[in-house]
Design a protein around this motif. Structure first.
Motif, mmCIF file in Angstrom:
data_model
loop_
_atom_site.group_PDB
_atom_site.id
_atom_site.type_symbol
_atom_site.label_atom_id
_atom_site.label_comp_id
_atom_site.label_asym_id
_atom_site.label_seq_id
_atom_site.Cartn_x
_atom_site.Cartn_y
_atom_site.Cartn_z
ATOM 1 N N GLY A 1 0.803 -1.206 0.000
ATOM 2 C CA GLY A 1 0.000 0.000 0.000
ATOM 3 C C GLY A 1 0.845 1.269 0.000
ATOM 4 N N LEU A 2 0.223 2.383 -0.408
ATOM 5 C CA LEU A 2 0.937 3.658 -0.438
ATOM 6 C C LEU A 2 1.342 4.079 0.974
ATOM 7 C CD1 LEU A 2 -0.854 5.944 -3.049
ATOM 8 C CD2 LEU A 2 1.360 4.830 -3.224
ATOM 9 N N SER A 3 2.562 4.567 1.081
ATOM 10 C CA SER A 3 3.080 5.040 2.353
ATOM 11 C C SER A 3 3.868 6.321 2.116
ATOM 12 C CB SER A 3 3.985 3.990 3.007
ATOM 13 O OG SER A 3 4.692 4.553 4.098
ATOM 14 N N TYR A 4 3.525 7.356 2.845
ATOM 15 C CA TYR A 4 4.234 8.633 2.728
ATOM 16 C C TYR A 4 5.724 8.449 3.026
ATOM 17 C CZ TYR A 4 5.649 13.410 3.923
ATOM 18 O OH TYR A 4 6.301 14.610 3.989
ATOM 19 N N GLN A 5 6.036 7.638 4.028
ATOM 20 C CA GLN A 5 7.430 7.408 4.396
ATOM 21 C C GLN A 5 8.193 6.724 3.268
ATOM 22 O OE1 GLN A 5 8.877 8.418 7.218
ATOM 23 N NE2 GLN A 5 7.018 9.269 8.107
ATOM 24 N N ASP A 6 7.582 5.696 2.654
ATOM 25 C CA ASP A 6 8.265 4.948 1.599
ATOM 26 C C ASP A 6 8.475 5.783 0.338
ATOM 27 O OD1 ASP A 6 8.354 2.760 3.250
ATOM 28 O OD2 ASP A 6 6.598 1.780 2.370
ATOM 29 N N ILE A 7 7.478 6.596 -0.030
ATOM 30 C CA ILE A 7 7.554 7.322 -1.294
ATOM 31 C C ILE A 7 8.447 8.551 -1.189
ATOM 32 C CG2 ILE A 7 6.233 8.501 -3.070
ATOM 33 C CD1 ILE A 7 5.773 5.474 -2.912
ATOM 34 N N TRP A 8 8.217 9.388 -0.163
ATOM 35 C CA TRP A 8 8.925 10.661 -0.089
ATOM 36 C C TRP A 8 10.283 10.563 0.603
ATOM 37 C CZ3 TRP A 8 7.291 13.906 -3.401
ATOM 38 C CH2 TRP A 8 5.919 14.020 -3.696
ATOM 39 N N LYS A 9 10.412 9.669 1.580
ATOM 40 C CA LYS A 9 11.661 9.625 2.337
ATOM 41 C C LYS A 9 12.596 8.500 1.874
ATOM 42 C CE LYS A 9 9.820 11.903 6.448
ATOM 43 N NZ LYS A 9 9.691 11.884 7.918
ATOM 44 N N GLN B 1 -1.945 11.535 4.174
ATOM 45 C CA GLN B 1 -1.150 10.863 5.194
ATOM 46 C C GLN B 1 -0.261 11.854 5.941
ATOM 47 O OE1 GLN B 1 0.680 7.820 2.637
ATOM 48 N NE2 GLN B 1 -0.204 6.273 3.956
ATOM 49 N N ALA B 2 0.368 12.754 5.174
ATOM 50 C CA ALA B 2 1.271 13.725 5.806
ATOM 51 C C ALA B 2 0.499 14.705 6.682
ATOM 52 C CB ALA B 2 2.047 14.477 4.731
ATOM 53 N N PHE B 3 -0.686 15.090 6.240
ATOM 54 C CA PHE B 3 -1.468 16.077 6.982
ATOM 55 C C PHE B 3 -2.119 15.477 8.224
ATOM 56 C CE2 PHE B 3 -5.564 18.206 7.764
ATOM 57 C CZ PHE B 3 -5.113 19.487 8.048
ATOM 58 N N LEU B 4 -2.700 14.274 8.091
ATOM 59 C CA LEU B 4 -3.420 13.669 9.210
ATOM 60 C C LEU B 4 -2.479 13.139 10.276
ATOM 61 C CD1 LEU B 4 -6.185 11.735 7.211
ATOM 62 C CD2 LEU B 4 -6.451 13.859 8.499
ATOM 63 N N ASN B 5 -1.316 12.627 9.844
ATOM 64 C CA ASN B 5 -0.329 12.097 10.786
ATOM 65 C C ASN B 5 -0.950 11.072 11.736
ATOM 66 O OD1 ASN B 5 2.272 11.870 11.809
ATOM 67 N ND2 ASN B 5 1.964 13.468 13.348
ATOM 68 N N ASP B 6 -1.743 10.171 11.152
ATOM 69 C CA ASP B 6 -2.430 9.130 11.914
ATOM 70 C C ASP B 6 -1.659 7.817 11.772
ATOM 71 O OD1 ASP B 6 -4.095 7.220 12.994
ATOM 72 O OD2 ASP B 6 -5.924 8.035 12.105
ATOM 73 N N PRO B 7 -1.184 7.219 12.870
ATOM 74 C CA PRO B 7 -0.411 5.971 12.765
ATOM 75 C C PRO B 7 -1.177 4.849 12.068
ATOM 76 C CG PRO B 7 -0.222 6.905 14.963
ATOM 77 C CD PRO B 7 -1.273 7.700 14.247
ATOM 78 N N THR B 8 -2.496 4.824 12.195
ATOM 79 C CA THR B 8 -3.280 3.770 11.550
ATOM 80 C C THR B 8 -3.353 3.947 10.034
ATOM 81 O OG1 THR B 8 -5.364 4.987 11.827
ATOM 82 C CG2 THR B 8 -4.685 3.518 13.612
ATOM 83 N N LEU B 9 -2.938 5.132 9.549
ATOM 84 C CA LEU B 9 -2.948 5.406 8.115
ATOM 85 C C LEU B 9 -1.536 5.487 7.542
ATOM 86 C CD1 LEU B 9 -5.724 8.162 7.962
ATOM 87 C CD2 LEU B 9 -5.948 5.739 7.387
#
Length: 289
Positions: free
Chosen positions: A38-46, A107-115
């Motif tokens: 699944g898409l992950s802000y950490q995987d894509i941007w960092k 994902q970056a805006f909500l900063n929810d661990p479940t997302l």
């Protein structure tokens, strides 16, 4: 209710997309990796794992999601027949790109661990397609179950709801982002609905996917003259319809309000035995040729 003639005739992009989803989901499912794509802000941007953008688009996280998703993609092939494969390729690309960006920003805006990792699959394309489905596909039949009222479109909505809530928030966010992307496309943001790909790119999916099953479509008549759509309807549907009553005026007006020629709408209703949904499919098919 159906999405037009059976099979993937005049829908090569949908055919390629469904095949790719089935292959990717099965392959990664056998490897036991489908839940990690699944898409992950950490995987894509960092971590710059950009390959996940492609893989997550074509891979459902479970077999039930694949079943519902493939069914909806197959039904929504009616839109490829309506606008043509070239413009549908633009719709597919716009829906996937915009919905993916919205998911990452969310994902970056909500900063929810479940997302932190959203569910994978073509949620952007599927739920973008619900926007034209809501506005452009008319209801042909209605029925009641106890105190509840349903239409023939209800089954598509129920399948979408099942997919939307399949992983709760992890699937709800991609679905909502897809609906927003479809809304932006319908609003013609940046005049996206006028955009067309070079024919070489648009035909890539036709060469990539398997041949359509069924006989070839007959050659269309020349396009000169104002009643091409009407002649196309007559040429493709020659069955005797003398016993069919004259189409209701409100049904004709419904089709005319969707942008079809009045005479073509009346003839399509006659050939569809006054089934407005079937008549819509006939008219959409005639526009492809």
């Amino acid at each position: 209710m159906n999405g037009g003639p059976s099979g993937f005739n005049n829908a090569p992009i949908t055919r390629a997309f469904v095949i790719a989803c089935c292959v990717f989901t099965i392959v990664f499912g056998i490897q036991g990796r489908s839940n990690k794509l699944g898409l992950s802000y950490q995987d894509i941007w960092k971590k710059l794992q950009l390959w996940k953008l492609i893989v997550s688009t074509f891979t459902f996280s479970s077999t039930p999601e694949l079943m519902f998703g493939a069914y909806l993609l197959y039904y929504f092939r009616v839109f490829e027949r309506q606008i043509g494969s070239n413009k549908y390729a633009v719709f597919v690309s716009f829906s996937i790109i915009v919905s993916s960006l919205l998911q990452l920003f969310g994902q970056a805006f909500l900063n929810d661990p479940t997302l932190s990792v959203l569910t994978s699959g073509p949620y952007g394309l599927i739920f973008s397609s619900f926007v034209p489905f809501y506005f452009d596909i008319p209801v042909s039949t209605r029925f009641r179950v106890n105190a509840l009222s349903f239409s023939d479109k209800s089954f598509i909505y129920l399948a979408g709801l099942q997919l939307l809530l399949s992983s709760w928030k992890r699937s709800l966010v991609p679905g909502l982002c897809g609906i927003l992307a479809g809304t932006l496309y319908r609003l013609n943001v940046l005049r996206i609905r006028r955009l067309k790909f070079p024919e070489l790119i648009a035909s890539f999916f036709s060469r990539l996917s398997l041949p359509s099953v069924g006989s070839a479509s007959p050659a269309p008549p020349p396009r000169n003259g104002p009643s091409f759509a009407a002649r196309q309807v007559e040429g493709n549907y020659r069955a005797p319809v003398s016993s069919t009553p004259e189409p209701p005026e409100d049904s004709i007006e419904t089709l005319v309000s969707m942008g079809f020629d009045r005479n073509s709408a009346r003839q399509a209703l006659v050939h569809a035995r006054n089934d407005i949904n079937a008549a819509t499919n006939i008219l959409l098919e005639s526009q492809v040729h």
